[in-house]
Design an enzyme around this catalytic site. Sequence first.
Site, mmCIF file in Angstrom:
data_model
loop_
_atom_site.group_PDB
_atom_site.id
_atom_site.type_symbol
_atom_site.label_atom_id
_atom_site.label_comp_id
_atom_site.label_asym_id
_atom_site.label_seq_id
_atom_site.Cartn_x
_atom_site.Cartn_y
_atom_site.Cartn_z
ATOM 1 N N ASN A 166 0.777 -1.152 0.141
ATOM 2 C CA ASN A 166 0.117 0.017 -0.067
ATOM 3 C C ASN A 166 0.908 1.123 0.069
ATOM 4 O O ASN A 166 0.300 2.199 -0.591
ATOM 5 C CB ASN A 166 -0.852 0.052 1.220
ATOM 6 C CG ASN A 166 -1.648 1.222 1.601
ATOM 7 O OD1 ASN A 166 -2.386 1.903 0.814
ATOM 8 N ND2 ASN A 166 -0.949 1.999 2.740
ATOM 9 N N TYR A 178 5.604 10.485 -10.571
ATOM 10 C CA TYR A 178 5.025 9.648 -9.891
ATOM 11 C C TYR A 178 3.980 8.514 -10.719
ATOM 12 O O TYR A 178 4.113 7.428 -10.624
ATOM 13 C CB TYR A 178 3.988 10.424 -8.868
ATOM 14 C CG TYR A 178 2.722 9.363 -8.243
ATOM 15 C CD1 TYR A 178 3.070 8.926 -7.028
ATOM 16 C CD2 TYR A 178 1.500 9.549 -8.802
ATOM 17 C CE1 TYR A 178 1.920 8.223 -6.438
ATOM 18 C CE2 TYR A 178 0.479 8.820 -8.368
ATOM 19 C CZ TYR A 178 0.594 8.216 -7.178
ATOM 20 O OH TYR A 178 -0.323 7.550 -6.431
#
Length: 255
Positions: A92, A163
């Site tokens: 996560n 990202y």
Amino acid sequence: MERWQGRVALVTGASAGIGAELCRVLVHNGMLVVGCARSVDKIKAIAEKEAVKKSPGKLIAIKCDLTKESEILSLFDEIRQKIGRLDICINNAGFSYDAPLLTGTASQFRDILDVNVMALCICTQQAVKLMQEKGIDDGQIIHISSVGGHAVPTEGWLGANFYCGTKFMVRALTEGLRRELKGLNSHIRVASVSPGLVETHFFETYLKDNPTFRPEDVFKMHPLQSKDVADSVVHILSAPQHVEIHDIILCPFSG
């Protein structure tokens, strides 16, 4: 979820947001959950919440800086020695700076890559290794990715291009891992969840150097909540064993 009761899950980036919600949901479903993050006290605080303490499962907090391979390896050694098995690994942890490709620093790019890609790969490798050691052939690997791994934003988010590049890589790594496991005739399944805008602390890091940042400006459209992502993880884990869910894409509804 019955078949997962009493079994062991690892959640990275478990101190807040999606990771914290995943810990709560999995403990509620009777699992022994190992939550790891640098802010280990925050995970311990979650474990002490009345609703978590009354759940049939249990939350264990382990401190780990995912940018350091040695700490990841120590994390898995601790799981191996103290718990003895691992059935689910949920990668996560993820973050970004506002770092455009033309002006971002090498240090910023390296930090994003270390967490979003390298830590994910090392954790996955160690999780599968531990599953194989213990003869667990029905385990589950889940990557929490992003819609940024499917399409680069067209405007307003130039600082997120690197990202997005890491999340495109996660998408490729997810399929690559699936093929490697199938090549070994393994029944360990691989899935990813790709949410759009989620109301978490992500933007506190992403826009920390932006003096004009206001959360209400980012969340103009009603965003997803951490629970929405956790519900998708439960859906993956609840699938019958003849079903492998590859990727779930979640977006805020603007209708």
